[in-house]
Design an enzyme around this catalytic site. Structure first.
Site, PDB file in Angstrom:
ATOM      1  N   TRP A  57       0.816  -1.218   0.000  1.00 18.49           N
ATOM      2  CA  TRP A  57       0.000   0.000   0.000  1.00 18.49           C
ATOM      3  C   TRP A  57       0.843   1.260   0.000  1.00 18.49           C
ATOM      4  CZ3 TRP A  57      -4.282  -0.284  -2.185  1.00 18.49           C
ATOM      5  CH2 TRP A  57      -5.144  -1.374  -2.014  1.00 18.49           C
ATOM      6  N   ASP A  99      -1.145   6.699   6.343  1.00 12.58           N
ATOM      7  CA  ASP A  99      -2.282   5.916   5.835  1.00 12.58           C
ATOM      8  C   ASP A  99      -2.639   4.878   6.905  1.00 12.58           C
ATOM      9  OD1 ASP A  99      -4.033   4.164   4.665  1.00 12.58           O
ATOM     10  OD2 ASP A  99      -2.733   3.617   2.978  1.00 12.58           O
ATOM     11  N   LYS A 112     -11.979  -1.274   6.881  1.00  9.94           N
ATOM     12  CA  LYS A 112     -11.167  -2.253   7.615  1.00  9.94           C
ATOM     13  C   LYS A 112     -11.564  -2.258   9.092  1.00  9.94           C
ATOM     14  CE  LYS A 112      -8.968  -2.539   3.688  1.00  9.94           C
ATOM     15  NZ  LYS A 112      -7.840  -1.761   3.271  1.00  9.94           N
TER      16      LYS A 112
HETATM   17  C1  LIG Z   1      -7.291  -1.254   1.918  1.00 10.29           C
HETATM   18  C2  LIG Z   1      -6.207  -0.281   1.980  1.00 10.29           C
HETATM   19  C3  LIG Z   1      -6.061   0.728   1.012  1.00 10.29           C
HETATM   20  C4  LIG Z   1      -7.007   0.880  -0.152  1.00 10.29           C
HETATM   21  O1  LIG Z   1      -8.208   1.360   0.321  1.00 10.29           O
HETATM   22  P1  LIG Z   1      -9.400   1.804  -0.670  1.00 10.29           P
HETATM   23  O2  LIG Z   1     -10.404   2.341   0.282  1.00 10.29           O
HETATM   24  O3  LIG Z   1      -9.846   0.580  -1.402  1.00 10.29           O
HETATM   25  O4  LIG Z   1      -8.876   2.847  -1.579  1.00 10.29           O
HETATM   26  C5  LIG Z   1      -5.013   1.610   1.156  1.00 10.29           C
HETATM   27  N1  LIG Z   1      -4.140   1.527   2.175  1.00 10.29           N
HETATM   28  C6  LIG Z   1      -4.254   0.566   3.115  1.00 10.29           C
HETATM   29  C7  LIG Z   1      -3.266   0.510   4.230  1.00 10.29           C
HETATM   30  C8  LIG Z   1      -5.282  -0.371   3.047  1.00 10.29           C
HETATM   31  O5  LIG Z   1      -5.399  -1.319   3.985  1.00 10.29           O
END
Ligand SMILES: *Cc1c(COP(=O)(O)O)cnc(C)c1O
Length: 362
Positions: A102, A174, A198
């Protein structure tokens, strides 16, 4: 109801009590004679929901008044673009810490809007396990305005548990798969963002916690729906927000507060992760390739030493009511995502299953 445990990485399991409540009030929310998803986001009753949701998030994370909470659509990937678009001009620089899938993808996206420097921080120990280099070894660029990192790599199951600090740099995190899993010091960050699906609620909403100073200082020609100063000015309702996601996220925040907040959930999360890692470490069949100090408490990855057993492992786990254990396709193997909503009982059931499987097939 058939009780299954859902180990999906996202969208993922939500607290049962929250789902029950949403179910109960779905057709007639707050006695208004309709569901919440049929009313205007500008109605006073919905605005109250939005305000309560923000306040509960502030309480949980202890967010200081010097920070604004924004929400928008577009997920974490939307923020991969929004961060450089809001903070930088075309030829300005930013640092991107690469700890896995990511964080690397955030770097790739940012290239469209700025000049990013990639800082590779993964290294392998002598025993073959993956770890993260010390902050002092991170090759931070003097000219970069911010440094972007991902504290929990959802796919690899790798975490940077300590909070990095770099003088005169805006720290951007993030937090999609780790937000609300433990207390954090918001003051260390310029921006924290997280897609909801999540560890918060349904997909469709992204939460952004941003230092007010940054909103004022930086604003660029990003699309209005992703522009931090516009989101700020309109209290995140410049366009129609994902009302159901916002409402359900609010119920999850209330649930978290009711069970004792982040200190309590952190304890529970550590118990769950330790149970699972301890079992993996002493088993014959299963291995985890992350150094102890970088193991994620949210996403536990493991492989079967005999890969021929993979399909059977998955097939039998589903029969036992243990769902979505298959690892991400780029890594193979297995992954058990054990976010806040996963009870200790679910992890114990998984371990029992893994143990039985090992005994039977090795
Ligand atoms: C799932 C995830 C993403 C992508 O998320 P979206 O909402 O599908 O854009 C980005 N970074 C991390 C750490 C993730 O777990």
């Amino acid at each position: 109801m058939n009780k299954i445990y859902n180990f999906s990485a996202g969208p993922s399991m939500l607290p049962h009590d929250v789902l029950l409540r949403a179910h109960k009030e779905f057709l007639n929310w707050n006695n208004i004679g309709s569901s919440i998803i049929e009313i205007s986001h500008r109605s006073s009753s919905f605005i109250k929901v939005a305000e309560n949701t923000e306040n509960d998030l502030r309480d949980l994370l202890n967010i200081p008044d010097t920070y604004k909470v924004l929400f928008c659509q577009g997920g974490a990937r939307g923020q991969f673009a929004a961060v450089p678009m809001n903070l930088l001009k075309k030829y300005q620089q930013a640092d991107y810490v690469n700890s896995g899938y990511w964080s690397y993808n955030a770097f790739i996206e940012s290239k469209k809007y700025c000049l990013p420097n990639l800082i590779n921080v993964v290294k392998y120990l002598k025993n073959g396990k993956k770890t993260i280099t010390k902050f002092s070894e991170w090759k931070v660029n003097k000219k970069s305005i911010y440094i972007h990192y991902c504290p929990n790599e959802t796919i690899e199951g790798l975490s940077i548990h300590e909070e990095p600090f770099f003088k005169n740099k805006i720290l951007v995190g993030d937090f999609s798969s780790t937000i609300l899993s433990k207390p954090i010091d918001i003051n260390k960050y310029g921006i924290i963002y997280a897609g909801a699906q999540k560890n918060i609620g349904p997909s469709g909403i992204t939460f952004i916690i941003i230092k007010k100073e940054i909103i004022k200082k930086y604003s660029n020609c990003s699309p209005s729906i992703l522009n931090y100063s516009i989101l700020d000015k309109y209290n995140s309702m410049f366009n129609t927000p994902p009302t159901f996601s916002l409402y359900l996220s609010g119920l999850v925040f209330k649930w978290l507060k009711s069970i004792g907040g982040l200190n309590k959930i952190y304890k529970i999360n550590k118990i769950k992760a330790n149970l699972l890692y301890d079992y993996i470490d002493k088993s014959y069949l299963y291995t985890n390739n992350i150094a102890k100090k970088n193991r994620s408490i949210m996403n536990v990855t493991f492989k079967l030493k005999n890969e021929k057993l993979n399909n059977l492992f998955i097939k039998n786990s589903v029969k036992q009511g243990l769902y979505a254990l298959k690892g991400h396709k780029i890594l193979g193997g297995m992954r058990a995502s054990i976010y806040n909503a996963m009870p200790i009982k679910g992890v114990k059931k998984l371990i029992k299953y893994m143990n039985k499987f090992e005994k039977k097939y090795t």
